[in-house]
Design a protein around this motif. Structure first.
Motif, short mmCIF file in Angstrom:
data_model
loop_
_atom_site.label_atom_id
_atom_site.label_comp_id
_atom_site.label_asym_id
_atom_site.label_seq_id
_atom_site.Cartn_x
_atom_site.Cartn_y
_atom_site.Cartn_z
N PHE A 49 0.80 -1.22 0.00
CA PHE A 49 0.00 0.00 0.00
C PHE A 49 0.84 1.28 0.00
N ALA A 50 2.03 1.24 0.58
CA ALA A 50 2.87 2.45 0.55
C ALA A 50 3.23 2.80 -0.89
N ARG A 51 3.57 1.78 -1.68
CA ARG A 51 3.88 2.03 -3.09
C ARG A 51 2.63 2.41 -3.86
N LEU A 52 1.49 1.84 -3.48
CA LEU A 52 0.23 2.19 -4.15
C LEU A 52 -0.06 3.67 -4.03
N ARG A 53 0.11 4.23 -2.84
CA ARG A 53 -0.16 5.65 -2.64
C ARG A 53 0.74 6.53 -3.50
N ALA A 54 1.96 6.05 -3.76
CA ALA A 54 2.92 6.87 -4.50
C ALA A 54 2.91 6.60 -6.00
N GLU A 55 2.14 5.62 -6.47
CA GLU A 55 2.15 5.22 -7.87
C GLU A 55 1.41 6.25 -8.72
N PRO A 56 2.10 6.97 -9.60
CA PRO A 56 1.44 8.05 -10.37
C PRO A 56 0.31 7.56 -11.26
N ARG A 57 0.47 6.38 -11.85
CA ARG A 57 -0.57 5.90 -12.77
C ARG A 57 -1.88 5.60 -12.04
N ILE A 58 -1.75 5.00 -10.85
CA ILE A 58 -2.96 4.69 -10.09
C ILE A 58 -3.62 5.98 -9.61
N ARG A 59 -2.83 6.93 -9.14
CA ARG A 59 -3.40 8.19 -8.69
C ARG A 59 -4.06 8.93 -9.86
N ALA A 60 -3.45 8.86 -11.04
CA ALA A 60 -4.04 9.52 -12.20
C ALA A 60 -5.38 8.90 -12.55
N PHE A 61 -5.44 7.56 -12.53
CA PHE A 61 -6.70 6.87 -12.83
C PHE A 61 -7.79 7.29 -11.86
N LEU A 62 -7.46 7.32 -10.56
CA LEU A 62 -8.45 7.68 -9.56
C LEU A 62 -8.82 9.16 -9.63
N ASP A 63 -7.90 10.00 -10.06
CA ASP A 63 -8.21 11.43 -10.21
C ASP A 63 -9.27 11.65 -11.28
N GLY A 64 -9.35 10.75 -12.24
CA GLY A 64 -10.41 10.85 -13.24
C GLY A 64 -11.69 10.16 -12.81
N ALA A 65 -11.55 9.01 -12.15
CA ALA A 65 -12.74 8.25 -11.75
C ALA A 65 -13.48 8.89 -10.59
N ALA A 66 -12.74 9.52 -9.65
CA ALA A 66 -13.37 10.04 -8.44
C ALA A 66 -14.39 11.15 -8.72
N PRO A 67 -14.07 12.20 -9.50
CA PRO A 67 -15.11 13.20 -9.78
C PRO A 67 -16.28 12.64 -10.58
N ALA A 68 -16.00 11.67 -11.45
CA ALA A 68 -17.10 11.04 -12.18
C ALA A 68 -18.01 10.29 -11.23
N ALA A 69 -17.44 9.67 -10.20
CA ALA A 69 -18.25 8.96 -9.21
C ALA A 69 -19.10 9.94 -8.41
N ALA A 70 -18.52 11.09 -8.02
CA ALA A 70 -19.30 12.10 -7.32
C ALA A 70 -20.45 12.60 -8.19
N GLY A 71 -20.18 12.81 -9.47
CA GLY A 71 -21.24 13.20 -10.38
C GLY A 71 -22.30 12.14 -10.53
N ALA A 72 -21.88 10.85 -10.52
CA ALA A 72 -22.85 9.76 -10.63
C ALA A 72 -23.79 9.74 -9.44
N ILE A 73 -23.26 10.01 -8.26
CA ILE A 73 -24.12 10.05 -7.08
C ILE A 73 -25.15 11.16 -7.21
N LEU A 74 -24.72 12.34 -7.64
CA LEU A 74 -25.66 13.44 -7.85
C LEU A 74 -26.68 13.09 -8.93
N GLY A 75 -26.20 12.52 -10.03
CA GLY A 75 -27.10 12.17 -11.13
C GLY A 75 -28.09 11.09 -10.77
N SER A 76 -27.73 10.22 -9.82
CA SER A 76 -28.65 9.16 -9.43
C SER A 76 -29.93 9.70 -8.80
N ALA A 77 -29.89 10.95 -8.31
CA ALA A 77 -31.09 11.53 -7.71
C ALA A 77 -32.21 11.68 -8.73
#
Length: 398
Positions: free
Chosen positions: A317-345
């Protein structure tokens, strides 16, 4: 702090709990954890940091950060991870199961009442009232995610972040079971955008297997379909427990016809008012699909990835937190997930069919947003409104 300190389970010393103590304490949190992830995190911190001092404050905050990087129910993963830190893999299994099982038993018992073929009128009224407030809970949950997501967007283009948010919201309202592909696509797009600005980088991890996921999403029903729906909930839901709602709604109601729209709202409300993780909602869907066996199967599939992430990935997990590719993927997926929660209303509100339910939804919005009342209290008040209105002669949903 060294990697060993962050990632290795603490050595067995008299200061650390026995497996019996893990079973007792994590089971207590599973019984008392009304209110979703904020309550779970607070109870775990109180236990592990403040009361027993099994972990330092820094170690606990690192655990929270690690679990927020993973897809699936973050508070469940935090409970499993803290137990793993203290007692290794046996502790993770004991602690995770103790945290999950109390709420699972309760939600299956309630599902048997609320999803019965002809439940008592007051039960239907309470469910209709609580279900009326679910869209408000979705809005409140999505809004609560936006500040942290925007702060995190310092690493994302200020133009791409609102695009991801809008894409997730639109997908939740319009594309139903394909939402998971949209979330993965936003993550993959952000990863590709980062690589485009780093031309010297070599290709890394493979892109998400979208054709395979798309093929799985077109199942024709039965237990394989239930397994697929539960797997999406447990392994592919970025952004917290409530993002599972748009992932499940179209599958459970429109595609496989396991339950009506009104019953689905009841299931979501049950997931909110029972202790333990919100992901327990999937057990109610499984019950509607295949009875008790279906509920247990759906829960096992949905929570299985959380155990796998911790048991297999904990040392890394220490390497996971520092892995740029994983962080980049989550930086795109996370706001989309927040939008999905709003859109589900939107589809959640669209499932309402009585004027008093829309009035209840408006009241729930006021309680949750400007007045900042708790989710459990709001849903209980909405349930009481449903009972009172129907007792006074108001119509139940069709």
């Amino acid at each position: 702090m060294s990697t060993v300190e962050l990632d290795a389970p603490s050595a067995a010393t008299p200061a650390h709990p026995s497996l019996l103590a893990v079973l007792r304490e994590w089971g207590r949190i599973g019984c008392l954890g009304f209110g979703g992830p904020p309550t779970h995190i607070a109870l775990l911190r109180q236990l592990c940091v403040e009361r027993r001092r099994w972990l330092t404050a820094t170690e606990f905050e690192d655990a929270v950060a690690v679990c927020n990087l993973l897809p699936g129910p973050a508070s469940t993963q935090l409970a499993i991870y803290c137990a793993w830190r203290l007692r290794g893999r046996p502790g993770a299994l004991v602690g995770g199961i103790a945290f999950i099982v109390p709420g699972l038993i309760l939600i299956l018992a309630l599902a048997a009442i609320f999803l019965a073929g002809s439940p008592p009128r007051w039960v239907r009224a309470a469910g209709a009232g609580a279900g009326s407030a679910v869209a408000a809970v979705a809005v409140q949950t999505g809004v609560a995610l936006l500040p942290a997501s925007w702060r995190r967007a310092r690493t994302v283009s200020r133009l791409r972040w609102p695009c991801y948010l809008a894409t997730g919201a639109t997908a939740a309202a319009a594309v139903g079971p394909w939402l998971v592909l949209v979330l993965l696509g936003c993550g993959a797009f952000e990863l590709a955008a980062r690589r485009h600005h780093r031309p010297g980088r070599q290709p890394g991890a493979a892109a998400p297997p979208m054709p395979l996921l798309a093929a799985a999403a077109t199942g024709t029903g039965g237990l394989l379909a239930l397994i697929w729906v539960a797997f999406k909930v447990g392994a592919l839901s970025y952004g917290g427990g409530f993002v599972i709602i748009p992932l499940m709604q179209t599958d459970a109601v429109d595609h496989y016809h396991w339950m009506t729209a009104d019953q689905f709202l009841n299931a979501v409300a049950l997931g909110q008012i029972t202790p333990g993780p919100v992901v327990q909602t999937v057990a109610a869907v499984g019950y509607a699909a295949a009875g008790i066996d279906g509920g247990l199967l759906a829960a096992a599939v949905a929570f299985g990835p959380s155990f796998a992430f911790i048991l297999l990935g904990g040392p890394h997990f220490a390497r996971l937190r520092a892995e740029p590719r994983i962080r980049a993927f989550l930086d795109g997926a996370a706001p989309a997930a927040a939008g999905a929660i709003l859109g589900s209303a939107i589809p959640l509100a669209g499932a309402l069919d009585r004027p008093w339910q829309y009035a209840t939804l408006g009241g729930a919005m006021i309680l949750l947003l400007p007045l900042r009342r708790g989710v459990v209290l709001t849903l209980l008040i909405a349930a009481a409104v449903g009972v009172v209105v129907t007792a006074a002669g108001g119509p139940l949903p069709q």
